[in-house]
Design a protein around this motif. Structure first.
Motif, PDB file in Angstrom:
ATOM      1  N   GLY A 182     -32.949 -95.687 -82.248  1.00  0.00           N
ATOM      2  CA  GLY A 182     -31.630 -95.383 -82.788  1.00  0.00           C
ATOM      3  C   GLY A 182     -30.497 -95.602 -81.813  1.00  0.00           C
ATOM      4  N   THR A 183     -30.602 -95.075 -80.607  1.00  0.00           N
ATOM      5  CA  THR A 183     -29.544 -95.194 -79.613  1.00  0.00           C
ATOM      6  C   THR A 183     -29.362 -96.643 -79.188  1.00  0.00           C
ATOM      7  OG1 THR A 183     -30.025 -92.976 -78.826  1.00  0.00           O
ATOM      8  CG2 THR A 183     -28.751 -94.387 -77.366  1.00  0.00           C
ATOM      9  N   GLU A 184     -30.470 -97.314 -78.907  1.00  0.00           N
ATOM     10  CA  GLU A 184     -30.408 -98.712 -78.477  1.00  0.00           C
ATOM     11  C   GLU A 184     -29.829 -99.599 -79.586  1.00  0.00           C
ATOM     12  OE1 GLU A 184     -33.429-102.348 -77.193  1.00  0.00           O
ATOM     13  OE2 GLU A 184     -34.169-100.279 -77.141  1.00  0.00           O
ATOM     14  N   ALA A 185     -30.344 -99.417 -80.797  1.00  0.00           N
ATOM     15  CA  ALA A 185     -29.871-100.236 -81.916  1.00  0.00           C
ATOM     16  C   ALA A 185     -28.411 -99.935 -82.229  1.00  0.00           C
ATOM     17  CB  ALA A 185     -30.743 -99.989 -83.149  1.00  0.00           C
ATOM     18  N   GLY A 186     -28.055 -98.651 -82.244  1.00  0.00           N
ATOM     19  CA  GLY A 186     -26.671 -98.265 -82.509  1.00  0.00           C
ATOM     20  C   GLY A 186     -25.730 -98.796 -81.446  1.00  0.00           C
ATOM     21  N   GLY A 187     -26.164 -98.747 -80.195  1.00  0.00           N
ATOM     22  CA  GLY A 187     -25.350 -99.265 -79.101  1.00  0.00           C
ATOM     23  C   GLY A 187     -25.141-100.769 -79.203  1.00  0.00           C
ATOM     24  N   ALA A 188     -26.203-101.499 -79.545  1.00  0.00           N
ATOM     25  CA  ALA A 188     -26.091-102.952 -79.693  1.00  0.00           C
ATOM     26  C   ALA A 188     -25.161-103.312 -80.851  1.00  0.00           C
ATOM     27  CB  ALA A 188     -27.476-103.571 -79.925  1.00  0.00           C
ATOM     28  N   TRP A 189     -25.278-102.575 -81.929  1.00  0.00           N
ATOM     29  CA  TRP A 189     -24.430-102.817 -83.099  1.00  0.00           C
ATOM     30  C   TRP A 189     -22.969-102.520 -82.763  1.00  0.00           C
ATOM     31  CZ3 TRP A 189     -24.948 -99.664 -88.277  1.00  0.00           C
ATOM     32  CH2 TRP A 189     -24.225-100.295 -89.279  1.00  0.00           C
ATOM     33  N   ALA A 190     -22.727-101.350 -82.129  1.00  0.00           N
ATOM     34  CA  ALA A 190     -21.357-100.969 -81.752  1.00  0.00           C
ATOM     35  C   ALA A 190     -20.756-101.995 -80.792  1.00  0.00           C
ATOM     36  CB  ALA A 190     -21.354 -99.580 -81.120  1.00  0.00           C
ATOM     37  N   LYS A 191     -21.552-102.504 -79.843  1.00  0.00           N
ATOM     38  CA  LYS A 191     -21.043-103.498 -78.886  1.00  0.00           C
ATOM     39  C   LYS A 191     -20.582-104.754 -79.607  1.00  0.00           C
ATOM     40  CE  LYS A 191     -22.236-106.116 -74.711  1.00  0.00           C
ATOM     41  NZ  LYS A 191     -21.246-107.100 -75.033  1.00  0.00           N
ATOM     42  N   GLN A 192     -21.373-105.219 -80.578  1.00  0.00           N
ATOM     43  CA  GLN A 192     -20.968-106.413 -81.322  1.00  0.00           C
ATOM     44  C   GLN A 192     -19.687-106.178 -82.115  1.00  0.00           C
ATOM     45  OE1 GLN A 192     -23.897-108.497 -83.580  1.00  0.00           O
ATOM     46  NE2 GLN A 192     -25.283-108.734 -81.838  1.00  0.00           N
ATOM     47  N   ILE A 193     -19.560-104.987 -82.684  1.00  0.00           N
ATOM     48  CA  ILE A 193     -18.335-104.661 -83.425  1.00  0.00           C
ATOM     49  C   ILE A 193     -17.139-104.642 -82.485  1.00  0.00           C
ATOM     50  CG2 ILE A 193     -17.151-102.844 -84.739  1.00  0.00           C
ATOM     51  CD1 ILE A 193     -19.976-102.083 -85.835  1.00  0.00           C
ATOM     52  N   VAL A 194     -17.295-103.982 -81.333  1.00  0.00           N
ATOM     53  CA  VAL A 194     -16.204-103.911 -80.349  1.00  0.00           C
ATOM     54  C   VAL A 194     -15.835-105.305 -79.870  1.00  0.00           C
ATOM     55  CG1 VAL A 194     -15.600-103.127 -78.015  1.00  0.00           C
ATOM     56  CG2 VAL A 194     -16.682-101.544 -79.628  1.00  0.00           C
ATOM     57  N   ASP A 195     -16.840-106.106 -79.526  1.00  0.00           N
ATOM     58  CA  ASP A 195     -16.561-107.472 -79.051  1.00  0.00           C
ATOM     59  C   ASP A 195     -15.829-108.293 -80.117  1.00  0.00           C
ATOM     60  OD1 ASP A 195     -17.818-106.823 -76.681  1.00  0.00           O
ATOM     61  OD2 ASP A 195     -19.682-107.921 -77.138  1.00  0.00           O
ATOM     62  N   ALA A 196     -16.244-108.151 -81.369  1.00  0.00           N
ATOM     63  CA  ALA A 196     -15.651-108.942 -82.445  1.00  0.00           C
ATOM     64  C   ALA A 196     -14.247-108.477 -82.814  1.00  0.00           C
ATOM     65  CB  ALA A 196     -16.553-108.902 -83.683  1.00  0.00           C
ATOM     66  N   THR A 197     -13.929-107.208 -82.558  1.00  0.00           N
ATOM     67  CA  THR A 197     -12.622-106.678 -82.972  1.00  0.00           C
ATOM     68  C   THR A 197     -11.673-106.412 -81.812  1.00  0.00           C
ATOM     69  OG1 THR A 197     -13.458-104.396 -82.920  1.00  0.00           O
ATOM     70  CG2 THR A 197     -13.599-105.582 -85.035  1.00  0.00           C
ATOM     71  N   LYS A 198     -12.104-106.669 -80.598  1.00  0.00           N
ATOM     72  CA  LYS A 198     -11.317-106.324 -79.415  1.00  0.00           C
ATOM     73  C   LYS A 198      -9.911-106.932 -79.461  1.00  0.00           C
ATOM     74  CE  LYS A 198     -11.403-106.408 -74.414  1.00  0.00           C
ATOM     75  NZ  LYS A 198     -12.091-106.826 -73.217  1.00  0.00           N
ATOM     76  N   ASP A 199      -9.802-108.230 -79.721  1.00  0.00           N
ATOM     77  CA  ASP A 199      -8.486-108.885 -79.742  1.00  0.00           C
ATOM     78  C   ASP A 199      -7.600-108.315 -80.847  1.00  0.00           C
ATOM     79  OD1 ASP A 199      -9.236-110.448 -77.601  1.00  0.00           O
ATOM     80  OD2 ASP A 199      -9.803-112.181 -78.835  1.00  0.00           O
ATOM     81  N   THR A 200      -8.171-108.114 -82.020  1.00  0.00           N
ATOM     82  CA  THR A 200      -7.406-107.562 -83.145  1.00  0.00           C
ATOM     83  C   THR A 200      -6.910-106.157 -82.825  1.00  0.00           C
ATOM     84  OG1 THR A 200      -8.730-108.859 -84.688  1.00  0.00           O
ATOM     85  CG2 THR A 200      -7.511-106.998 -85.609  1.00  0.00           C
ATOM     86  N   VAL A 201      -7.776-105.327 -82.278  1.00  0.00           N
ATOM     87  CA  VAL A 201      -7.404-103.952 -81.937  1.00  0.00           C
ATOM     88  C   VAL A 201      -6.326-103.947 -80.861  1.00  0.00           C
ATOM     89  CG1 VAL A 201      -8.245-101.786 -80.942  1.00  0.00           C
ATOM     90  CG2 VAL A 201      -9.598-102.972 -82.680  1.00  0.00           C
ATOM     91  N   GLU A 202      -6.471-104.794 -79.836  1.00  0.00           N
ATOM     92  CA  GLU A 202      -5.461-104.850 -78.770  1.00  0.00           C
ATOM     93  C   GLU A 202      -4.110-105.304 -79.315  1.00  0.00           C
ATOM     94  OE1 GLU A 202      -7.197-107.266 -75.682  1.00  0.00           O
ATOM     95  OE2 GLU A 202      -8.417-105.599 -74.933  1.00  0.00           O
ATOM     96  N   ARG A 203      -4.106-106.308 -80.202  1.00  0.00           N
ATOM     97  CA  ARG A 203      -2.839-106.750 -80.816  1.00  0.00           C
ATOM     98  C   ARG A 203      -2.215-105.638 -81.642  1.00  0.00           C
ATOM     99  NH1 ARG A 203      -5.715-111.480 -81.676  1.00  0.00           N
ATOM    100  NH2 ARG A 203      -6.068-110.963 -83.867  1.00  0.00           N
ATOM    101  N   SER A 204      -3.046-104.946 -82.412  1.00  0.00           N
ATOM    102  CA  SER A 204      -2.543-103.840 -83.233  1.00  0.00           C
ATOM    103  C   SER A 204      -1.996-102.716 -82.361  1.00  0.00           C
ATOM    104  CB  SER A 204      -3.643-103.296 -84.143  1.00  0.00           C
ATOM    105  OG  SER A 204      -4.014-104.262 -85.089  1.00  0.00           O
TER     106      SER A 204
END
Length: 196
Positions: free
Chosen positions: A144-166
């Protein structure tokens, strides 16, 4: 004199006699399964529910006293006062966590068993318990922790630019709003808002 029953009447009488048998054994078996499932759920979720309920009690206190600190304590003393508040806040958080953790064990059965008894069949209870006690379930939970962490990392990486612009857009808007309010509110020449 022998009494001969028709096959249909025999089935009806057999069914009626079965219906009059005590069903408490079946209910007890189902209840025992519901209790076991409540115990398994308590074991799996007690830390998360304790942390969540503790945070929900502590957060409003933090927000309230942070605001009071900003409003009433001179800037020069805020750090000292904040450190003192942190000591007291830790005591409050620890006491709250201890009380909540104790109640998770005390209330798991009384809260969960009636729901499990009403909403799940005996077969469903058996299936769920068998899965939760299986090595596959244990392995899945440990991932759970490993899978959740990997999933969260991909979400953060994919949304980082959008979140920073916002965030930059928000900062600019907030700066305009706060700046306009502070210039309007200062000095004798501040204009009163127009009446509607």
């Amino acid at each position: 004199m022998k009494i001969k029953l028709s096959p249909v009447l025999g089935v009806v009488l057999l069914a009626a006699s079965i219906c009059t048998l005590p069903t408490s054994g079946w209910a007890q078996d189902k209840r025992a399964l519901a209790v076991k499932l409540a115990q398994l759920q308590h074991k799996a979720d007690q830390e998360a529910i304790t942390a969540q309920l503790t945070a929900s009690a502590v957060q409003p206190v933090i927000i309230h006293w942070s605001q009071r600190l900003e409003e009433t304590v001179p800037q020069a003393r805020q750090r000292e006062v904040r450190d003192q508040l942190d000591v007291e806040l830790k005591k409050f958080a620890d006491a709250t966590e201890k009380a909540v953790a104790a109640q998770t064990a005390k209330t798991a059965e009384s809260a969960l068993v009636p729901i499990f008894m009403e909403k799940l069949s005996e077969d469903e209870l058996k299936t769920i318990i068998a899965y939760l006690e299986s090595p596959a379930s244990s392995k899945f939970q440990n991932l759970g922790t490993e899978a959740g962490g990997a999933w969260a990392k991909q979400i953060v990486d994919a949304t980082k630019d959008t979140v920073e612009r916002s965030a930059k857009t928000f900062d600019a808007a907030a700066e305009r709003i706060v700046g306009a309010a502070s210039t309007k509110g200062s000095g004798a020449s501040a204009k009163k808002p127009a009446k509607k």
